[in-house]
Design a protein around this motif. Structure first.
Motif, PDB file in Angstrom:
ATOM      1  N   ASN A 117      46.663  49.310  47.216  1.00 27.14           N
ATOM      2  CA  ASN A 117      45.756  49.020  47.757  1.00 27.14           C
ATOM      3  C   ASN A 117      43.724  49.304  46.962  1.00 27.14           C
ATOM      4  O   ASN A 117      43.128  50.378  47.838  1.00 27.14           O
ATOM      5  N   ASN A 118      44.221  49.248  45.653  1.00 20.94           N
ATOM      6  CA  ASN A 118      42.937  49.425  45.207  1.00 20.94           C
ATOM      7  C   ASN A 118      41.913  48.477  45.399  1.00 20.94           C
ATOM      8  O   ASN A 118      42.278  47.801  46.309  1.00 20.94           O
ATOM      9  N   PRO A 119      40.463  49.437  45.626  1.00 15.30           N
ATOM     10  CA  PRO A 119      39.497  48.982  45.664  1.00 15.30           C
ATOM     11  C   PRO A 119      39.409  46.819  45.645  1.00 15.30           C
ATOM     12  O   PRO A 119      39.714  46.435  43.868  1.00 15.30           O
ATOM     13  N   LEU A 120      39.318  46.548  45.911  1.00 16.36           N
ATOM     14  CA  LEU A 120      39.093  44.738  45.042  1.00 16.36           C
ATOM     15  C   LEU A 120      38.365  44.188  44.120  1.00 16.36           C
ATOM     16  O   LEU A 120      38.640  43.985  43.654  1.00 16.36           O
ATOM     17  N   ALA A 121      36.856  44.598  44.681  1.00 20.87           N
ATOM     18  CA  ALA A 121      35.925  44.477  43.475  1.00 20.87           C
ATOM     19  C   ALA A 121      36.932  45.516  42.258  1.00 20.87           C
ATOM     20  O   ALA A 121      36.004  44.386  41.176  1.00 20.87           O
ATOM     21  N   ASN A 122      36.779  46.429  42.034  1.00 24.74           N
ATOM     22  CA  ASN A 122      37.673  46.975  40.519  1.00 24.74           C
ATOM     23  C   ASN A 122      38.211  45.935  39.920  1.00 24.74           C
ATOM     24  O   ASN A 122      38.662  46.404  39.148  1.00 24.74           O
ATOM     25  N   ASP A 123      39.786  44.752  40.623  1.00 28.20           N
ATOM     26  CA  ASP A 123      40.155  44.764  40.145  1.00 28.20           C
ATOM     27  C   ASP A 123      39.719  42.684  40.266  1.00 28.20           C
ATOM     28  O   ASP A 123      40.426  42.063  39.642  1.00 28.20           O
ATOM     29  N   LEU A 124      38.284  42.607  40.631  1.00 35.56           N
ATOM     30  CA  LEU A 124      38.062  41.476  40.891  1.00 35.56           C
ATOM     31  C   LEU A 124      38.136  40.714  39.748  1.00 35.56           C
ATOM     32  O   LEU A 124      38.494  39.579  39.013  1.00 35.56           O
ATOM     33  N   ALA A 125      37.382  41.208  38.044  1.00 33.01           N
ATOM     34  CA  ALA A 125      37.583  41.067  36.723  1.00 33.01           C
ATOM     35  C   ALA A 125      38.328  40.483  36.331  1.00 33.01           C
ATOM     36  O   ALA A 125      38.681  39.612  35.741  1.00 33.01           O
ATOM     37  N   LEU A 126      39.591  41.699  36.677  1.00 29.68           N
ATOM     38  CA  LEU A 126      41.295  41.255  35.709  1.00 29.68           C
ATOM     39  C   LEU A 126      41.482  40.019  36.887  1.00 29.68           C
ATOM     40  O   LEU A 126      42.246  38.695  36.680  1.00 29.68           O
ATOM     41  N   LEU A 127      41.350  39.956  38.124  1.00 27.35           N
ATOM     42  CA  LEU A 127      41.867  38.470  39.007  1.00 27.35           C
ATOM     43  C   LEU A 127      40.951  37.739  38.709  1.00 27.35           C
ATOM     44  O   LEU A 127      41.735  36.317  38.500  1.00 27.35           O
ATOM     45  N   GLU A 128      39.967  37.788  37.988  1.00 25.43           N
ATOM     46  CA  GLU A 128      39.251  35.776  37.840  1.00 25.43           C
ATOM     47  C   GLU A 128      40.182  35.690  36.880  1.00 25.43           C
ATOM     48  O   GLU A 128      39.950  34.952  36.314  1.00 25.43           O
ATOM     49  N   SER A 129      40.451  36.625  35.938  1.00 23.91           N
ATOM     50  CA  SER A 129      40.682  36.442  34.217  1.00 23.91           C
ATOM     51  C   SER A 129      41.817  35.650  34.632  1.00 23.91           C
ATOM     52  O   SER A 129      42.403  34.335  33.359  1.00 23.91           O
ATOM     53  N   GLY A 130      42.539  35.791  35.220  1.00 22.44           N
ATOM     54  CA  GLY A 130      44.380  35.871  35.512  1.00 22.44           C
ATOM     55  C   GLY A 130      44.142  34.377  35.821  1.00 22.44           C
ATOM     56  O   GLY A 130      44.496  33.016  35.896  1.00 22.44           O
ATOM     57  N   ALA A 131      42.909  34.024  37.146  1.00 21.67           N
ATOM     58  CA  ALA A 131      42.723  32.640  37.969  1.00 21.67           C
ATOM     59  C   ALA A 131      42.579  31.863  36.628  1.00 21.67           C
ATOM     60  O   ALA A 131      42.510  30.603  36.671  1.00 21.67           O
ATOM     61  N   THR A 132      41.252  31.978  35.402  1.00 18.49           N
ATOM     62  CA  THR A 132      40.631  31.101  34.290  1.00 18.49           C
ATOM     63  C   THR A 132      41.854  31.008  33.649  1.00 18.49           C
ATOM     64  O   THR A 132      42.178  29.648  33.245  1.00 18.49           O
ATOM     65  N   TYR A 133      42.926  32.060  33.449  1.00 21.89           N
ATOM     66  CA  TYR A 133      44.234  31.302  32.360  1.00 21.89           C
ATOM     67  C   TYR A 133      45.038  30.114  33.200  1.00 21.89           C
ATOM     68  O   TYR A 133      45.871  29.124  32.818  1.00 21.89           O
ATOM     69  N   TRP A 134      44.880  30.134  34.438  1.00 20.59           N
ATOM     70  CA  TRP A 134      45.981  29.325  35.034  1.00 20.59           C
ATOM     71  C   TRP A 134      45.550  28.237  35.168  1.00 20.59           C
ATOM     72  O   TRP A 134      46.245  27.410  34.705  1.00 20.59           O
ATOM     73  N   HIS A 135      44.292  27.904  35.117  1.00 20.09           N
ATOM     74  CA  HIS A 135      43.281  26.905  35.561  1.00 20.09           C
ATOM     75  C   HIS A 135      43.167  26.081  34.788  1.00 20.09           C
ATOM     76  O   HIS A 135      43.904  24.951  34.021  1.00 20.09           O
ATOM     77  N   MET A 136      43.420  27.061  33.395  1.00 21.08           N
ATOM     78  CA  MET A 136      43.892  26.700  31.937  1.00 21.08           C
ATOM     79  C   MET A 136      44.771  25.615  32.110  1.00 21.08           C
ATOM     80  O   MET A 136      45.124  24.366  31.164  1.00 21.08           O
ATOM     81  N   VAL A 137      45.587  26.431  31.680  1.00 18.64           N
ATOM     82  CA  VAL A 137      46.885  25.921  32.008  1.00 18.64           C
ATOM     83  C   VAL A 137      47.072  24.193  32.918  1.00 18.64           C
ATOM     84  O   VAL A 137      47.675  23.361  32.290  1.00 18.64           O
ATOM     85  N   ASP A 138      46.299  24.462  33.732  1.00 17.46           N
ATOM     86  CA  ASP A 138      46.577  23.133  34.493  1.00 17.46           C
ATOM     87  C   ASP A 138      45.526  21.872  33.687  1.00 17.46           C
ATOM     88  O   ASP A 138      46.037  20.433  33.257  1.00 17.46           O
ATOM     89  N   LEU A 139      44.236  22.267  33.186  1.00 10.82           N
ATOM     90  CA  LEU A 139      44.050  21.512  32.529  1.00 10.82           C
ATOM     91  C   LEU A 139      44.377  21.198  31.303  1.00 10.82           C
ATOM     92  O   LEU A 139      43.781  19.534  31.165  1.00 10.82           O
ATOM     93  N   LEU A 140      44.832  21.681  30.738  1.00 10.23           N
ATOM     94  CA  LEU A 140      45.826  21.101  29.475  1.00 10.23           C
ATOM     95  C   LEU A 140      46.569  20.290  29.467  1.00 10.23           C
ATOM     96  O   LEU A 140      46.992  18.974  28.709  1.00 10.23           O
ATOM     97  N   TRP A 141      47.565  20.180  30.941  1.00 12.54           N
ATOM     98  CA  TRP A 141      48.426  19.501  31.392  1.00 12.54           C
ATOM     99  C   TRP A 141      47.970  17.921  31.287  1.00 12.54           C
ATOM    100  O   TRP A 141      48.668  16.907  31.255  1.00 12.54           O
ATOM    101  N   ILE A 142      46.613  17.912  32.324  1.00 12.88           N
ATOM    102  CA  ILE A 142      46.127  16.444  32.739  1.00 12.88           C
ATOM    103  C   ILE A 142      46.036  15.565  31.730  1.00 12.88           C
ATOM    104  O   ILE A 142      46.316  14.671  31.381  1.00 12.88           O
TER     105      ILE A 142
END
Lengths: 190, 82
Positions: A155-180
């Motif tokens: 139950n950490n405040p989501l605002a505190n985790d936003l940068a971490l979650l966005e970083s993870g999302a960015t990495y996952w999208h890179m995995v997608d675009l390299l496969w394309i």
């Protein structure tokens, strides 16, 4: 949409973008290397390419695109404070990643069963090395997604985790675009 | 609106995948430069929309665009030389 998303801001930590662009440049060199050596032995590359199953490649492309879409929906839910929905979306993205992995393992097994390995010829050397390195990225990405899902359980405040979650999302999208690009170069373009 | 637009991007990406998959299996339609342009159009959609570079500072957007343009141009040149 929250005001945060409307502002000009770097999604995630700045450091993740250094890593992501570095990785994209390395893969850019892989793509150019493949195209360069292909031009010296076009017949071999074209004949070898015929032994790959385009249907598996296309299925995996759609699986990764769909997983990326779930991650986008998950991040949208995070910004709206919908923790449970975000967790579900990221879990579905993880399952799509698992589906990609299962198809890839099956595909590797099929090739090895037919005696096609890393040493068969130059085309398959590039095929195994590039898809293998990408597979490693996929496994890391799935571990990152799993960590993001676990973070959303607390139950950490989501605002505190936003940068971490966005970083993870960015990495996952890179995995997608390299496969394309890998799908186009290895499976499709004759 | 946000979800709808990203869902439209996903549908466009899936459509482009099906189109290039079909073109890949047809000897006359499998033109390397066209196939490469479709592939890098797809990666541009991922970078701009999914990676949210459209909301990022200009430097990040330029880096994303430069990667696509440089890689795509280099590959089109190498494929046309083969």
């Amino acid at each position: 949409m929250s005001s945060l998303a409307k502002e000009k801001h770097i999604p995630g930590e700045a450091g993740i973008w250094v890593f992501v662009f570095g990785d994209m440049c390395i893969f850019g060199l892989f793509f150019v290397t493949f195209a360069y050596y292909r031009s010296f032995d076009l017949d071999l590359f074209q004949q070898s390419q015929l032994q790959l199953n385009q249907n598996w490649g296309a299925l995996n492309t759609v699986l990764l695109l769909t997983s990326s879409w779930f991650v986008v929906m998950g991040m949208s839910a995070v910004r709206k404070g919908l923790r449970s929905l975000a967790r579900k979306c990221l879990s579905l993205a993880w399952l799509c990643g698992l589906g990609f992995g299962i198809v890839k393992v099956f595909e590797y097994g099929e090739k090895i069963e037919h005696g096609i390995t890393l040493t068969t010829n130059d085309f398959f050397m590039y095929y195994y090395i590039f898809t293998g390195i990408h597979f490693l990225h996929l496994i890391i990405g799935m571990a990152v997604l799993a960590y993001m899902i676990l973070r959303l359980r607390h139950n950490n405040p989501l605002a505190n985790d936003l940068a971490l979650l966005e970083s993870g999302a960015t990495y996952w999208h890179m995995v997608d675009l390299l496969w394309i690009i890998l799908f186009s170069l290895l499976y499709l373009i004759k | 609106m946000f979800l709808q637009s990203n869902t439209a991007i996903w549908a466009l990406l899936a459509l482009a995948t099906v189109v290039s998959w079909f073109m890949g299996g047809d000897a006359t339609l499998n033109i390397p430069a066209v196939m490469l342009l479709i592939a890098f159009f797809k990666t541009r959609l991922v970078i701009i929309h999914f990676m949210e570079v459209k909301h990022a500072p200009l430097a990040l957007r330029l880096a994303g665009e430069a990667w696509g343009i440089i890689c795509c141009t280099a590959l089109i040149v190498l494929y046309s030389m083969a």
